[in-house]
Design an enzyme around this catalytic site. Structure first.
Site, PDB file in Angstrom:
ATOM      1  N   SER A   1      -6.650   8.257  -0.095  1.00 55.05           N
ATOM      2  CA  SER A   1      -7.111   6.943  -0.569  1.00 55.05           C
ATOM      3  C   SER A   1      -8.634   6.821  -0.525  1.00 55.05           C
ATOM      4  O   SER A   1      -9.196   5.918  -1.139  1.00 55.05           O
ATOM      5  CB  SER A   1      -6.463   5.821   0.250  1.00 55.05           C
ATOM      6  OG  SER A   1      -6.883   5.882   1.592  1.00 55.05           O
ATOM      7  N   HIS A   2      -9.315   7.684   0.216  1.00 57.72           N
ATOM      8  CA  HIS A   2     -10.776   7.586   0.309  1.00 57.72           C
ATOM      9  C   HIS A   2     -11.452   8.930   0.049  1.00 57.72           C
ATOM     10  O   HIS A   2     -12.539   9.193   0.547  1.00 57.72           O
ATOM     11  CB  HIS A   2     -11.182   6.990   1.662  1.00 57.72           C
ATOM     12  CG  HIS A   2     -10.836   5.536   1.730  1.00 57.72           C
ATOM     13  ND1 HIS A   2      -9.557   5.100   1.991  1.00 57.72           N
ATOM     14  CD2 HIS A   2     -11.572   4.422   1.501  1.00 57.72           C
ATOM     15  CE1 HIS A   2      -9.538   3.770   1.947  1.00 57.72           C
ATOM     16  NE2 HIS A   2     -10.730   3.339   1.651  1.00 57.72           N
TER      17      HIS A   2
ATOM     18  N   ASP B   1      -4.456   2.695  -0.478  1.00 52.94           N
ATOM     19  CA  ASP B   1      -3.087   3.224  -0.547  1.00 52.94           C
ATOM     20  C   ASP B   1      -2.223   2.360  -1.452  1.00 52.94           C
ATOM     21  O   ASP B   1      -1.370   2.874  -2.178  1.00 52.94           O
ATOM     22  CB  ASP B   1      -2.477   3.322   0.861  1.00 52.94           C
ATOM     23  CG  ASP B   1      -2.949   4.577   1.584  1.00 52.94           C
ATOM     24  OD1 ASP B   1      -3.078   5.615   0.905  1.00 52.94           O
ATOM     25  OD2 ASP B   1      -3.195   4.514   2.789  1.00 52.94           O
TER      26      ASP B   1
HETATM   27  P1  NDP Z   1      -4.057   5.501   8.733  1.00 55.22           P
HETATM   28  O1  NDP Z   1      -3.023   4.518   9.086  1.00 55.22           O
HETATM   29  O2  NDP Z   1      -3.714   6.593   7.793  1.00 55.22           O
HETATM   30  O3  NDP Z   1      -4.638   6.188  10.030  1.00 55.22           O
HETATM   31  C1  NDP Z   1      -5.258   5.412  11.011  1.00 55.22           C
HETATM   32  C2  NDP Z   1      -5.716   6.252  12.171  1.00 55.22           C
HETATM   33  O4  NDP Z   1      -4.597   6.567  12.988  1.00 55.22           O
HETATM   34  C3  NDP Z   1      -6.334   7.586  11.776  1.00 55.22           C
HETATM   35  O5  NDP Z   1      -7.389   7.852  12.658  1.00 55.22           O
HETATM   36  C4  NDP Z   1      -5.171   8.548  11.910  1.00 55.22           C
HETATM   37  O6  NDP Z   1      -5.551   9.885  12.145  1.00 55.22           O
HETATM   38  C5  NDP Z   1      -4.454   7.970  13.111  1.00 55.22           C
HETATM   39  N1  NDP Z   1      -3.035   8.279  13.147  1.00 55.22           N
HETATM   40  C6  NDP Z   1      -2.150   8.181  12.133  1.00 55.22           C
HETATM   41  N2  NDP Z   1      -0.914   8.536  12.564  1.00 55.22           N
HETATM   42  C7  NDP Z   1      -1.045   8.866  13.871  1.00 55.22           C
HETATM   43  C8  NDP Z   1      -0.137   9.310  14.868  1.00 55.22           C
HETATM   44  N3  NDP Z   1       1.135   9.497  14.591  1.00 55.22           N
HETATM   45  N4  NDP Z   1      -0.618   9.564  16.105  1.00 55.22           N
HETATM   46  C9  NDP Z   1      -1.925   9.372  16.402  1.00 55.22           C
HETATM   47  N5  NDP Z   1      -2.831   8.958  15.493  1.00 55.22           N
HETATM   48  C10 NDP Z   1      -2.393   8.701  14.253  1.00 55.22           C
HETATM   49  O7  NDP Z   1      -5.378   4.729   8.181  1.00 55.22           O
HETATM   50  P2  NDP Z   1      -5.447   3.520   7.181  1.00 55.22           P
HETATM   51  O8  NDP Z   1      -4.551   3.804   6.024  1.00 55.22           O
HETATM   52  O9  NDP Z   1      -5.286   2.240   7.899  1.00 55.22           O
HETATM   53  O10 NDP Z   1      -6.973   3.628   6.703  1.00 55.22           O
HETATM   54  C11 NDP Z   1      -7.354   4.723   5.902  1.00 55.22           C
HETATM   55  C12 NDP Z   1      -8.831   4.683   5.635  1.00 55.22           C
HETATM   56  O11 NDP Z   1      -9.150   3.569   4.839  1.00 55.22           O
HETATM   57  C13 NDP Z   1      -9.733   4.588   6.854  1.00 55.22           C
HETATM   58  O12 NDP Z   1     -10.533   5.739   6.868  1.00 55.22           O
HETATM   59  C14 NDP Z   1     -10.560   3.342   6.641  1.00 55.22           C
HETATM   60  O13 NDP Z   1     -11.930   3.450   7.018  1.00 55.22           O
HETATM   61  C15 NDP Z   1     -10.457   3.170   5.145  1.00 55.22           C
HETATM   62  N6  NDP Z   1     -10.651   1.774   4.778  1.00 55.22           N
HETATM   63  C16 NDP Z   1     -11.867   1.387   4.308  1.00 55.22           C
HETATM   64  C17 NDP Z   1     -12.089   0.060   4.002  1.00 55.22           C
HETATM   65  C18 NDP Z   1     -13.443  -0.411   3.554  1.00 55.22           C
HETATM   66  O14 NDP Z   1     -13.617  -1.602   3.357  1.00 55.22           O
HETATM   67  N7  NDP Z   1     -14.416   0.417   3.377  1.00 55.22           N
HETATM   68  C19 NDP Z   1     -11.046  -0.948   4.112  1.00 55.22           C
HETATM   69  C20 NDP Z   1      -9.813  -0.421   4.673  1.00 55.22           C
HETATM   70  C21 NDP Z   1      -9.623   0.890   4.967  1.00 55.22           C
HETATM   71  P3  NDP Z   1      -5.384  10.989  10.942  1.00 55.22           P
HETATM   72  O15 NDP Z   1      -6.396  10.604   9.916  1.00 55.22           O
HETATM   73  O16 NDP Z   1      -5.634  12.302  11.580  1.00 55.22           O
HETATM   74  O17 NDP Z   1      -3.965  10.835  10.438  1.00 55.22           O
HETATM   75  O1  PYC Z   2      -8.660   0.820   1.217  1.00 55.47           O
HETATM   76  O2  PYC Z   2      -8.709  -1.278   1.819  1.00 55.47           O
HETATM   77  C1  PYC Z   2      -9.250  -0.279   1.353  1.00 55.47           C
HETATM   78  C2  PYC Z   2     -10.666  -0.330   0.951  1.00 55.47           C
HETATM   79  C3  PYC Z   2     -11.416  -1.426   0.686  1.00 55.47           C
HETATM   80  C4  PYC Z   2     -12.668  -0.991   0.351  1.00 55.47           C
HETATM   81  C5  PYC Z   2     -12.660   0.353   0.421  1.00 55.47           C
HETATM   82  N1  PYC Z   2     -11.421   0.744   0.796  1.00 55.47           N
END
Ligand code: NDP
Ligand code: PYC
Length: 344
Positions: free
Chosen positions: A54-55, A195
């Site tokens: 997703s990123h 996602d």
């Molecule tokens: P995930 O739910 O995929 O993962 C969240 C964290 O939990 C990660 O560090 C992941 O490590 C860890 N994790 C996942 N499963 C396990 C497990 N079973 N045991 C231990 N640790 C675990 O992330 P999101 O989908 O919530 O977010 C994805 C990305 O989106 C992030 O990088 C975030 O910065 C980005 N984002 C950016 C936004 C923005 O405004 N710029 C807004 C929202 C999200 P691993 O990666 O190794 O699986």
């Molecule tokens: O995945 O929620 C998200 C997001 C927002 C801005 C960048 N990523």
């Protein structure tokens, strides 16, 4: 000839250098300055290398949309105001955020070393990226770090059903011996917006509990949830964390909340514009003297987690990074084709 169905799960494997080259060419065609091109490419190629779909390079499409909507300043140079105190301020001037972070990082590290605690306040940036590349860059200096940023008002507060909060990620990093720090980085929504978009593109349902439709009923349809509201993870707890992000990385730093970012978007549907708050901590200044003993205690704690068979956050990413180094970076074939079309 028999028509064939394209395999949507097929991957193209490509070296990091070759992927960076394609990404940089696509970004340069958008009229971005070379400094922005390089900074954005570093972040999204790293995302793809670490299998963050997703990123990763998918974000190139959002960057292109944002530039075409005419709001992003494509060649602006961020201005850094360090001033010798613990708070370093960077005005991104409505450019994309990766360059603003890179420009502010050396002053943040210096301020944190000098004061024990430092803050990087980035204002007026278009933000599309994951936060872990920033957290890893700070941990590489032996510092612990916490990063927060709002997004667009897509998420209903717990108990409500109108979009108000952002997907508001929180990322944390802790330096460790060896190449890989302890890092977690997650959206405070049940699913990241990126996602949701990938589900919408693929026509697949969302996980249960990701959102509600416009009538406020639970739905797994990404289109219906995009018209309704996403939900916070963990009910009232995720909702409160998300609200904290709005307050700390919006109101506290004098920049927009997710609702204000959405208003500025004026329906263009492009990546959010707001600020970011990054805090850095020097363990040597906090630990009361015996840094080595405290580092050993933290290693013992992390070791006790994995000793139970649990995995640490970011382990999946680090494993993907090693696979990418050995076999090339995996890019979904349809996305690869779409990126090539951007530079054709
Ligand atoms: P995930 O739910 O995929 O993962 C969240 C964290 O939990 C990660 O560090 C992941 O490590 C860890 N994790 C996942 N499963 C396990 C497990 N079973 N045991 C231990 N640790 C675990 O992330 P999101 O989908 O919530 O977010 C994805 C990305 O989106 C992030 O990088 C975030 O910065 C980005 N984002 C950016 C936004 C923005 O405004 N710029 C807004 C929202 C999200 P691993 O990666 O190794 O699986
Ligand atoms: O995945 O929620 C998200 C997001 C927002 C801005 C960048 N990523």
């Amino acid at each position: 000839m028999t028509p064939t169905t394209p395999d949507l799960n097929a991957m193209v494997h490509i070296s990091e250098t070759a992927l960076s080259d394609i990404v940089c060419r696509a970004l340069a065609r958008l009229g971005l300055s070379d400094a922005h091109v390089q900074a954005i490419a570093r972040v999204i190629v790293a995302g793809q290398r670490d299998a963050c779909q997703s990123h990763g390079v998918y974000r190139l499409l959002s960057c292109a949309d944002a530039v075409r909507a005419g709001k992003v300043q494509r060649t602006v140079e961020p201005t850094v105001n360090a001033g010798g105190g613990p708070i370093v301020q960077v005005d991104a001037g409505f450019g994309f955020s990766p360059l603003a972070f890179e420009r502010g990082l050396p002053s943040l590290v210096e301020a944190t070393r000098r004061h024990g605690l430092g803050a990087l306040v980035v204002r007026r940036c278009f933000h599309f990226s994951a936060l872990w590349p920033e957290i890893e860059a700070i941990a590489a200096h032996g510092l612990a770090a916490l990063a927060l940023t709002p997004s667009h008002a897509w998420v209903a507060p717990a108990g409500g059903h109108q979009p108000l909060l952002g997907t508001n990620p929180i990322a944390f990093g802790w330096p460790r011996p060896g190449p890989y720090p302890y890092v977690f980085d997650f959206a405070t929504s049940a699913i990241a917006r990126g996602d949701l978009e990938l589900h919408r593109r693929a026509g697949t349902p969302l996980p249960e509990g990701s959102g509600v439709n416009a009538q406020g009923q639970l739905s797994t349809d990404p289109v219906a949830v995009a018209r309704g509201a996403m939900l916070a993870f963990g009910g009232h707890k995720g909702s409160a964390l998300s609200t904290m992000v709005e307050l700390m990385a919006g109101a506290l730093i004098g920049d927009w909340t997710s609702r204000e970012s959405q208003a500025f978007d004026e329906g263009a549907g492009v990546t959010p514009a707001h600020g970011e708050l990054i805090l850095a901590f020097d363990p040597a200044a906090f630990c009361g003297g015996d840094l080595e003993a405290q580092a050993a205690r933290s290693e013992a704690l992390l070791g006790a987690i994995t000793a139970q068979g649990a995995r640490l956050p970011s382990e999946r990413r680090y494993a993907a990074r090693e696979r990418s180094a050995a076999h090339g970076i995996a890019v979904p074939a349809p996305l690869h084709a779409e990126i090539l079309r951007l530079i054709a």
